[in-house]
Motif scaffolding. Sequence first.
Motif, short mmCIF file in Angstrom:
data_model
loop_
_atom_site.label_atom_id
_atom_site.label_comp_id
_atom_site.label_asym_id
_atom_site.label_seq_id
_atom_site.Cartn_x
_atom_site.Cartn_y
_atom_site.Cartn_z
N THR A 104 42.74 9.70 56.29
CA THR A 104 43.54 10.41 55.30
C THR A 104 43.90 9.45 54.16
O THR A 104 43.83 8.24 54.30
CB THR A 104 44.84 10.96 55.91
N VAL A 105 44.31 10.03 53.04
CA VAL A 105 44.78 9.23 51.92
C VAL A 105 46.07 9.87 51.41
O VAL A 105 46.21 11.09 51.37
CB VAL A 105 43.72 9.13 50.80
N VAL A 146 42.22 12.81 39.90
CA VAL A 146 41.51 13.98 40.42
C VAL A 146 42.06 14.37 41.79
O VAL A 146 42.34 15.54 42.06
CB VAL A 146 40.00 13.71 40.49
N VAL A 147 42.27 13.37 42.65
CA VAL A 147 42.79 13.65 44.00
C VAL A 147 44.23 14.17 43.92
O VAL A 147 44.59 15.15 44.59
CB VAL A 147 42.71 12.39 44.88
N ALA A 148 45.06 13.53 43.10
CA ALA A 148 46.45 13.97 42.96
C ALA A 148 46.53 15.37 42.35
O ALA A 148 47.35 16.20 42.76
CB ALA A 148 47.23 12.98 42.11
N ALA A 199 39.09 14.86 50.07
CA ALA A 199 39.27 14.10 48.82
C ALA A 199 37.93 13.67 48.25
O ALA A 199 37.71 13.74 47.04
CB ALA A 199 40.16 12.89 49.08
N GLU A 200 37.03 13.23 49.11
CA GLU A 200 35.70 12.84 48.64
C GLU A 200 34.98 14.03 48.00
O GLU A 200 34.32 13.88 46.95
CB GLU A 200 34.87 12.29 49.80
N GLY A 201 35.10 15.19 48.59
CA GLY A 201 34.48 16.37 48.01
C GLY A 201 35.02 16.68 46.63
O GLY A 201 34.27 17.05 45.72
N TRP A 202 36.33 16.55 46.45
CA TRP A 202 36.92 16.78 45.14
C TRP A 202 36.35 15.80 44.11
O TRP A 202 36.02 16.20 42.99
CB TRP A 202 38.44 16.59 45.21
N VAL A 203 36.27 14.53 44.49
CA VAL A 203 35.79 13.50 43.56
C VAL A 203 34.33 13.75 43.20
O VAL A 203 33.94 13.72 42.02
CB VAL A 203 35.98 12.09 44.16
N VAL A 239 46.00 13.88 52.33
CA VAL A 239 44.83 14.76 52.34
C VAL A 239 43.75 14.05 53.12
O VAL A 239 43.66 12.81 53.12
CB VAL A 239 44.37 15.08 50.89
N GLY A 240 42.91 14.81 53.81
CA GLY A 240 41.81 14.22 54.54
C GLY A 240 40.82 13.55 53.59
O GLY A 240 40.55 14.06 52.50
#
Length: 232
Positions: A6-7, A221-223, A19-23, A14-15
């Motif tokens: 998680t981050v 992007v993650v936030a 998060a990687e998918g969002w980025v 978030v997992g």
Amino acid sequence: MAEQDTVRVGAFTVGMAEAEGWVRRYFDESRNREVAATGGRTRPYAYPVYDRFAAGGAESELSDGDLLAPSLLNASLGIRAVYNLQTLRPRLEKGLAAIPPTLTLTDAAARGTLASLLTDLFGVLDGPDPAVGLGLTTLSKILHRKRPLMIPLYDRRVKRCYCGDSGDHPVEPVSRSAPDGPFYAAVAAGIARDLAEQPVQWRYLASVAPADVSLLRVFDVVAWERGGTRDA
């Protein structure tokens, strides 16, 4: 779940897979250009049109083009705001010149200079003559492009992550009644802490973005995605 699965962004987690998918999706230039060309209800993301916008200003100079760049992140400026930004330009350029282009947010926090540098820069929004039509969101989207390693983007979703009355929020809501400069610096300090305390996660997320993208852009992007979820 292992800690590195998680981050954390402010009060929320978030997992890493999500998060990687969002980025990956946000910084997919081919996908964004295809979506823009086809029209329809799906909207393209702003990479790379915001990041590579050819405004013409040097590292510590704010051209008129720089002042209009926030429109590419859905923060359009009215005529009053542009006039006021032109008036503020000498003060803003002085504040930018005080920040070395290679200085990162986490390094500034470690050196103890984060608060003074960002309070001075964003303090143009404070005082007896506030800039009509200009706020933290728009100003951060102007200045981030000039110092992408040091100046975080800010909007209402980032605010949800970092400003709240739970014990997990690093900035209390009462702080929002304070002047803009100190408030923004407090949010930035919370961001710096999250980046410094989770180096493995953030290095990985940055590695899946294009090489010309800063860590703070990836963070945003993650936030932004996490701050827009139902439980935020």
